[in-house]
Design an enzyme around this catalytic site. Structure first.
Site, PDB file in Angstrom:
ATOM      1  N   ASN A   1      -3.128   7.042  -5.912  1.00 57.66           N
ATOM      2  CA  ASN A   1      -4.286   6.602  -5.128  1.00 57.66           C
ATOM      3  C   ASN A   1      -4.936   7.732  -4.321  1.00 57.66           C
ATOM      4  OD1 ASN A   1      -2.313   6.857  -3.246  1.00 57.66           O
ATOM      5  ND2 ASN A   1      -2.445   4.781  -2.433  1.00 57.66           N
TER       6      ASN A   1
ATOM      7  N   LYS B   1      -3.418  13.963  -3.029  1.00 61.39           N
ATOM      8  CA  LYS B   1      -2.223  13.779  -3.861  1.00 61.39           C
ATOM      9  C   LYS B   1      -2.384  14.435  -5.243  1.00 61.39           C
ATOM     10  CE  LYS B   1      -0.692   9.461  -1.646  1.00 61.39           C
ATOM     11  NZ  LYS B   1      -0.262   8.050  -1.881  1.00 61.39           N
TER      12      LYS B   1
ATOM     13  N   GLU C   1       5.192  13.488  10.333  1.00 64.91           N
ATOM     14  CA  GLU C   1       4.651  14.035   9.083  1.00 64.91           C
ATOM     15  C   GLU C   1       4.058  15.429   9.292  1.00 64.91           C
ATOM     16  OE1 GLU C   1       3.596   9.660   7.186  1.00 64.91           O
ATOM     17  OE2 GLU C   1       1.968  11.052   7.606  1.00 64.91           O
TER      18      GLU C   1
ATOM     19  N   TYR D   1       8.746  10.496   2.397  1.00 64.62           N
ATOM     20  CA  TYR D   1       8.577   9.045   2.297  1.00 64.62           C
ATOM     21  C   TYR D   1       9.865   8.294   2.644  1.00 64.62           C
ATOM     22  CZ  TYR D   1       3.859   9.075   0.241  1.00 64.62           C
ATOM     23  OH  TYR D   1       2.502   9.196   0.024  1.00 64.62           O
TER      24      TYR D   1
ATOM     25  N   HIS E   1      -3.292  10.487   1.037  1.00 60.55           N
ATOM     26  CA  HIS E   1      -2.340   9.936   2.009  1.00 60.55           C
ATOM     27  C   HIS E   1      -2.906  10.106   3.408  1.00 60.55           C
ATOM     28  CE1 HIS E   1       1.321   9.229   4.325  1.00 60.55           C
ATOM     29  NE2 HIS E   1       0.938  10.270   5.045  1.00 60.55           N
TER      30      HIS E   1
HETATM   31  N1  UDP Z   1       2.691   2.552  -3.299  1.00 59.38           N
HETATM   32  C1  UDP Z   1       2.980   2.095  -4.576  1.00 59.38           C
HETATM   33  N2  UDP Z   1       3.101   0.737  -4.772  1.00 59.38           N
HETATM   34  C2  UDP Z   1       2.939  -0.166  -3.772  1.00 59.38           C
HETATM   35  C3  UDP Z   1       2.659   0.301  -2.470  1.00 59.38           C
HETATM   36  C4  UDP Z   1       2.548   1.662  -2.269  1.00 59.38           C
HETATM   37  O1  UDP Z   1       3.123   2.879  -5.499  1.00 59.38           O
HETATM   38  O2  UDP Z   1       3.055  -1.378  -4.021  1.00 59.38           O
HETATM   39  C5  UDP Z   1       2.569   4.004  -3.070  1.00 59.38           C
HETATM   40  C6  UDP Z   1       1.112   4.462  -2.853  1.00 59.38           C
HETATM   41  O3  UDP Z   1       0.976   5.773  -3.416  1.00 59.38           O
HETATM   42  C7  UDP Z   1       1.026   4.488  -1.341  1.00 59.38           C
HETATM   43  C8  UDP Z   1       2.430   4.998  -0.961  1.00 59.38           C
HETATM   44  O4  UDP Z   1       3.285   4.340  -1.888  1.00 59.38           O
HETATM   45  O5  UDP Z   1      -0.023   5.314  -0.892  1.00 59.38           O
HETATM   46  C9  UDP Z   1       2.878   4.671   0.444  1.00 59.38           C
HETATM   47  O6  UDP Z   1       2.747   3.284   0.657  1.00 59.38           O
HETATM   48  P1  UDP Z   1       2.126   2.706   2.004  1.00 59.38           P
HETATM   49  O7  UDP Z   1       2.389   1.243   2.027  1.00 59.38           O
HETATM   50  O8  UDP Z   1       2.600   3.526   3.162  1.00 59.38           O
HETATM   51  O9  UDP Z   1       0.543   2.897   1.778  1.00 59.38           O
HETATM   52  P2  UDP Z   1      -0.499   3.907   2.475  1.00 59.38           P
HETATM   53  O10 UDP Z   1      -0.079   4.081   3.907  1.00 59.38           O
HETATM   54  O11 UDP Z   1      -0.459   5.200   1.689  1.00 59.38           O
HETATM   55  O12 UDP Z   1      -1.842   3.223   2.339  1.00 59.38           O
HETATM   56 MG    MG Z   2       1.748   4.640   4.669  1.00 57.20          MG
END
Ligand code: UDP
Ligand code: MG
Length: 139
Positions: free
Chosen positions: A113, A10, A127, A50, A116
């Site tokens: 974070n 990212k 994706e 997303y 992805h």
């Molecule tokens: N995210 C965020 N706040 C939250 C949860 C998710 O900003 O409370 C962001 C974070 O960058 C995350 C992305 O949204 O990686 C997609 O969320 P998901 O729940 O799909 O998490 P992932 O699959 O990336 O672990």
């Molecule tokens: Mg996810």
């Protein structure tokens, strides 16, 4: 049977020059890189990627972040690639991620974070197709 997953380094991690270290961990983890591209997503492209999260409270902030600078987008192949790449990344929230995971080591926050990863075969297929044509998946 091997499996494909979509990974992204990212913009937070690319901006802090962590891409090389993350790519090393991908190779050390036994993942085969089938495709890789550096791209600065538009807001619309981040929103499309997303789309499953469009009703979530973090959607606007997340898509602004994901379009804030260049990212590195990869297709990874391995046995059980989806689960294994998510295990290497660690939990979404770096505060909850296990020691030794990429997010524990490199993430700045739950949003910024570092990486992805697809979460299931159907989302991986969506994706991968969002960013790459089949002809771009090199052996
Ligand atoms: N995210 C965020 N706040 C939250 C949860 C998710 O900003 O409370 C962001 C974070 O960058 C995350 C992305 O949204 O990686 C997609 O969320 P998901 O729940 O799909 O998490 P992932 O699959 O990336 O672990
Ligand atoms: Mg996810």
């Amino acid at each position: 049977m091997t499996e494909l997953t979509l990974a992204i380094i990212k913009p937070d991690a690319v901006g802090r020059r962590l891409a090389g270290r993350i790519l090393q961990r991908i190779e050390d983890g036994g993942f085969h890189i089938r495709a890789m591209r550096r791209a600065h997503l538009s807001r619309r492209q981040a929103e499309g990627f997303y789309a499953v999260h469009r009703e979530r409270p973090f959607f606007a902030s997340l898509t602004a972040f994901m379009s804030s600078g260049p990212a590195i987008i990869l297709v990874l192949e391995a046995e059980d690639a989806i689960k294994r790449w998510r295990a290497l990344m660690g939990a979404t929230d770096p505060a909850k991620a296990e020691p030794g995971t990429l997010r524990r080591e490199f993430a700045e926050s739950i949003e910024r974070n570092a990486t992805h990863g697809s979460d299931a075969p159907d989302t991986a297929a969506y994706e991968i197709g969002y960013f790459f044509a089949g002809v771009e998946l090199v052996e």
